[in-house]
Design an enzyme around this catalytic site. Structure first.
Site: not given
Lengths: 254, 293
Positions: A31-32
């Site tokens: 998640g980035t």
């Protein structure tokens, strides 16, 4: 369906009750959104600031970029633990070698150290290797501005710009189209910020603020861009707009 | 001989089922169709399912081929918040429909008007909510055609939806939603929730989804049934602000819908709230711990 443990940087397990779509078979995109791009005289590295566990944002202002040397910064995605460990070891080596050589290390040298750690540890995690997807960028007098994409498995590829993380899928086209050689520092920072903003608007695992690290001959310059300073994407609203009446408390009653 | 006939091929063409305004579509109340009731007389599973003639068919086709229709959601909405205030009730939600972890559709109405006294919001699968709205629109149309000046009240709609959700859950074919129903009729302010397995309750403040964790504790602190609309609005915006900073599948674009006695339900234009990011520790969080995040 067994519940696999969630890495804190946002790789989510799939359960019946969960409304997430990621399954076990997909590679652990985290998640980035991380981005790096060269310009005339330096490199701009950028990242979002969201860390999520499941649906919950556990850290909304994290710092996903680590300084490895005076002129080299690493953007981290993938397993948080693995990238942290790699950064720690790289910083140790950078200090040692720096002392022996009595001069700062080139960006490529630092990138090579990180890459070798990835490559030589392919047997870690039962053969899966270190899940460390890193972007290393910096400026030195030898080769000027450089960006290295050091993905898990031990691949190190020098590029003019790159992006990684779950949000990167939404901005490959944008960056392909928008990149130009010899941008100025302001243009490059605006480009990187725009790319990360776009990614944050479409990827729910990326969000929060944009952090920028600009590396040039003078060193590393940090910038923290809050959501109110980002222009809204299509379908979104500028953050300061308030509808109707404004409570005297300014919105926060507690 | 002695072998059950093969089940009839399930048609792919969608079929219309009769709509019972009490307990929903495709469900046959007892006593209406004796031939249909007879197959359940022995309290055992029927080997050959008898469709009810003229009263609609149930969702399950054949017990012989076990049904595993329990789905996974595709396009989903996140939390919905609701609270009562003095003289009315309001519902708030964002306008995002996510496609897995992609924030795909950013201008979706997740709160809709049902009739002149009721509004409804959803969390979960968008297509199932659209289907629920189709059912509710059918009921409203029937009401209109009867032309007796009577409409379904919020309580009746809540009760009806509970039956629909529960019956679907019993067929292992749930509508993947949590619905928040709100309205005011005859001085009775109503706010209730129905979940995908038929669980339902009423309260002074309601949340569906993530708001249960973040917003409801804030409601418990500050909410009272006789809050003014302005205070209620401020509290609601605070809760939306808290939710949007901590829910990854939410966006900073909201609509608030409200119902008051005697007035038509209103849904506001989309607006955003001011979130706070200028905390000192946010500027350089890893200053003393390089490598941390």
């Amino acid at each position: 369906t067994p519940l696999r443990s969630t890495c804190a940087q946002g790789y989510v397990a799939y359960t019946r009750a969960s409304l997430q779509m990621e399954t076990f078979d997909e590679p652990p995109k985290t998640g980035t959104t991380i981005v790096a791009c060269v310009y005339d005289g330096g490199v701009v590295l950028g990242a979002d600031t969201r860390v999520s566990t499941g649906i919950y944002v556990s850290n909304r202002a994290s710092d996903k970029m680590t300084v490895l040397a005076d002129s080299t910064v690493m953007c981290r995605s993938g397993s948080a633990a693995d990238t942290e460990a790699v950064a720690k070891i790289v910083r140790y080596h950078v200090e040692q070698i720096g002392m022996e050589r009595d001069s700062p290390l080139d960006v490529k040298t630092v990138a090579q150290i990180s890459n070798q750690i990835n490559y030589q540890n392919k047997s870690a995690n039962h053969g899966a290797g270190l899940g460390a997807y890193m972007i290393i960028g910096g400026w030195d007098s030898n080769k000027g501005s450089q960006v290295y994409s050091c993905t898990a498995g031990g691949n190190m590829i020098s590029t003019r710009w790159t992006t990684d993380g779950s949000g990167s899928t939404y901005i490959w086209g944008f960056m392909d189209d928008g990149f130009r050689e010899n941008m100025t520092r302001e243009e490059c920072e605006a480009f990187v910020t725009a790319a990360i903003t776009l990614a944050m608007s479409t990827d729910s695992s990326s969000g929060g603020c944009v952090r920028l690290n600009t590396v040039n001959a003078e060193g590393i310059h940090r910038k923290f861009v809050k959501p109110g300073e980002l222009s809204p994407a299509y379908g979104e609203l500028a953050m300061t707009a308030r509808h109707g009446h404004v409570g005297a408390s300014g919105g926060m009653v507690l | 001989r002695g072998v059950a006939a093969p089940p009839p091929a399930r048609t792919m063409i969608p079929t219309r089922v009769t709509h019972n305004p009490i307990i929903g579509p495709g469900v046959v109340p007892m006593g209406v169709d004796p031939a249909y009731d007879a197959q359940y007389a022995k309290h055992g599973a029927p080997t050959r399912h008898v469709a009810s003639h003229g009263n609609g068919r149930p969702f399950v086709v054949e017990p012989a081929t076990p049904n595993t229709n329990t789905q996974m959601p595709y396009v989903t909405g996140t939390t919905v918040l609701g609270m009562k205030y003095k003289g009315g009730v309001m519902i708030a939600c964002d306008t995002l429909a996510s496609y897995g972890s992609t924030k795909r559709y950013k201008s979706i109405d997740r709160v809709k008007v049902v009739n002149s006294t009721t509004i409804i919001g959803f969390t979960g699968e968008l297509s199932d909510f659209d289907y629920t709205m189709t059912l509710l629109n059918e009921l409203s149309t029937t009401d209109f055609c009867e032309d007796d000046g009577k409409e379904l009240s919020p309580m009746e709609i809540h009760s009806y939806l509970t039956r629909v959700m529960y019956n679907r859950r019993n067929k292992f074919d749930p509508l993947w939603n949590s619905l928040v129903v709100a309205g005011v009729k005859n001085g009775r302010i109503f706010l209730g929730m129905v979940g995908m397995i038929g669980q339902h309750y009423e309260d002074s403040h309601i949340a569906a989804g993530f708001g249960n964790h973040v917003a409801r504790p804030l409601f418990r602190e500050k909410h009272s049934d006789d809050m003014s609309e302005e205070d209620a609005r401020t509290l609601m915006e605070s809760c939306l602000k808290a939710c949007v900073m901590r829910d990854k599948s939410m966006m900073n674009k909201f609509q608030i819908a409200k119902v008051e006695e005697g007035k038509a339900p209103e849904i506001s234009e989309p607006f955003s709230v001011a979130t706070e990011w200028n905390l000192r520790s946010y500027h350089n969080p890893t200053e003393f711990a390089p490598g941390c995040w």
